[in-house]
Design an enzyme around this catalytic site. Structure first.
Site, mmCIF file in Angstrom:
data_model
loop_
_atom_site.group_PDB
_atom_site.id
_atom_site.type_symbol
_atom_site.label_atom_id
_atom_site.label_comp_id
_atom_site.label_asym_id
_atom_site.label_seq_id
_atom_site.Cartn_x
_atom_site.Cartn_y
_atom_site.Cartn_z
ATOM 1 N N TYR A 8 43.179 49.113 44.910
ATOM 2 C CA TYR A 8 42.500 48.143 43.856
ATOM 3 C C TYR A 8 41.183 48.763 43.423
ATOM 4 O O TYR A 8 40.858 48.811 42.393
ATOM 5 C CB TYR A 8 42.353 46.806 44.155
ATOM 6 C CG TYR A 8 41.859 45.895 43.466
ATOM 7 C CD1 TYR A 8 42.361 45.101 42.191
ATOM 8 C CD2 TYR A 8 40.480 45.330 43.544
ATOM 9 C CE1 TYR A 8 41.984 44.223 41.352
ATOM 10 C CE2 TYR A 8 39.959 44.322 42.506
ATOM 11 C CZ TYR A 8 40.594 43.731 41.351
ATOM 12 O OH TYR A 8 40.132 43.031 40.714
ATOM 13 N N LYS A 44 39.956 50.187 39.967
ATOM 14 C CA LYS A 44 39.014 49.784 39.064
ATOM 15 C C LYS A 44 37.792 50.800 38.720
ATOM 16 O O LYS A 44 36.930 50.601 37.657
ATOM 17 C CB LYS A 44 38.577 48.588 39.896
ATOM 18 C CG LYS A 44 39.488 47.262 39.970
ATOM 19 C CD LYS A 44 39.989 46.806 38.431
ATOM 20 C CE LYS A 44 40.347 45.458 38.405
ATOM 21 N NZ LYS A 44 41.197 45.182 37.099
ATOM 22 N N GLY A 82 47.403 39.735 30.104
ATOM 23 C CA GLY A 82 47.020 38.789 31.329
ATOM 24 C C GLY A 82 46.313 37.555 30.717
ATOM 25 O O GLY A 82 45.674 36.845 31.469
ATOM 26 N N ARG A 114 46.451 33.222 32.284
ATOM 27 C CA ARG A 114 45.803 32.536 33.568
ATOM 28 C C ARG A 114 44.214 33.060 33.606
ATOM 29 O O ARG A 114 43.827 34.094 32.880
ATOM 30 C CB ARG A 114 46.403 32.846 34.799
ATOM 31 C CG ARG A 114 47.805 31.971 34.721
ATOM 32 C CD ARG A 114 48.247 31.905 36.262
ATOM 33 N NE ARG A 114 49.006 33.183 36.730
ATOM 34 C CZ ARG A 114 48.549 33.825 37.813
ATOM 35 N NH1 ARG A 114 47.661 33.293 38.765
ATOM 36 N NH2 ARG A 114 49.267 35.105 38.228
#
Ligand code: NAP
Length: 255
Positions: free
Chosen positions: A156, A160, A15, A18
């Site tokens: 999410y 996480k 990733g 950005r």
């Protein structure tokens, strides 16, 4: 053995095109690493690679979906061929598919699990053999303050939190090979990801950041460089006795 002895100071940042990943790639290059900037599209990493090479560093852009084992294998192999065996891996690639539980689709759940959890697993599994051979390695996984629970983020926050258990297990399994594994759990960082959240809830991004900053002890939101700085420390040689930790980088303690 350390990277000076193997001559390999090669980092992979997923990733990396950005946001936090881009800032981390640039920072690790400034720290002296050759960096593979892995992102979904190879072309997306071009600007980061240009920034690094313009400053005298070495980097390549690599296109790969971290949730696809074959693409992960090819990305790591290309890194080995073009830069050398990786001794640093930063699992940063991430996506959001926020929704309240009763509206969350199976595909929203699966996408988030696949990119964050399976992606980190596949990348770590592919990279570790080079670290084991070197007798040295540093793995950093991006967790989040959302691991503690966050409305609208069942997928999410589960991913996480899962990454924290994954990190601690890697630390236990790989420590004897000179490899550390740690997680960085950012709070609010101003990136395209948080801009997209502001857009989704219909709040101007500047107002969104102001509102968040008011509840952060240091009275500002984070910048990608705040996270890159912490990662730079964790992947440094001197951090070899720090392993299996989750470092919250959130401008203050979290409840
Ligand atoms: P971002 O600006 O959205 O960047 C994420 C990058 O990951 C993008 O370049 C994206 O590519 C790439 N990516 C997505 N899916 C991928 C896949 N399957 N394979 C390879 N690359 C993929 O996000 P960010 O805010 O910098 O966040 C970086 C990490 O920090 C994420 O893991 C995020 O969950 C975590 N984090 C962020 C915050 C925050 O406040 N920003 C807080 C806590 C944790 P595309 O551009 O092609 O989609």
């Amino acid at each position: 053995m350390n990277p000076e002895q193997t001559g390999s100071r090669v980092a992979i940042v997923t990733g990396g095109a950005r946001g936090i990943g881009a800032a981390t790639a640039v920072r690790l290059a400034a720290d002296g690493f050759a960096v593979a900037v892995v992102d979904l599209e190879e072309s997306a990493g071009k600007d980061v690679v240009d920034t690094i090479t313009a400053a005298g560093g070495r980097a390549i852009a690599v296109g790969a979906d971290v949730s696809d084992a074959a693409q992960v294998g090819a990305a790591v192999q290309r890194t080995v061929t073009e830069l050398g065996p990786p001794t640093v891996l930063v699992n940063n690639a991430g996506v959001l598919r926020d929704n309240l539980l009763f509206k969350m689709s199976e595909s929203d759940w699966d996408t988030v699990m696949n990119v964050h959890l399976k992606g980190a697993f596949l990348m770590a599994r592919a990279a570790q053999e080079h670290m084991v051979s070197a007798g040295y390695g540093r793995i950093v996984n991006l967790s989040s303050s959302s691991a503690l629970g966050n409305r609208g983020q069942a997928n999410y926050s589960a991913a996480k939190a899962g990454l924290q258990g994954f990190t601690k297990t890697l630390a236990k399994e790989l420590g004897k090979f000179g490899i550390t594994a740690n997680a960085v759990a950012p709070g609010f960082i101003a990136t395209d990801m948080t801009a997209a959240t502001a857009a989704r809830v219909g709040v101007d991004f500047e107002d969104f950041k102001k509102g968040a900053a008011a509840n952060i002890p240091v009275r500002r939101v984070g910048a990608p460089e705040d996270i890159a700085h912490t990662i730079s420390f964790l992947v440094s040689e001197g951090a070899g006795f720090v392993s299996g930790q989750v470092i919250y980088v959130a401008g203050g303690p979290l409840d």
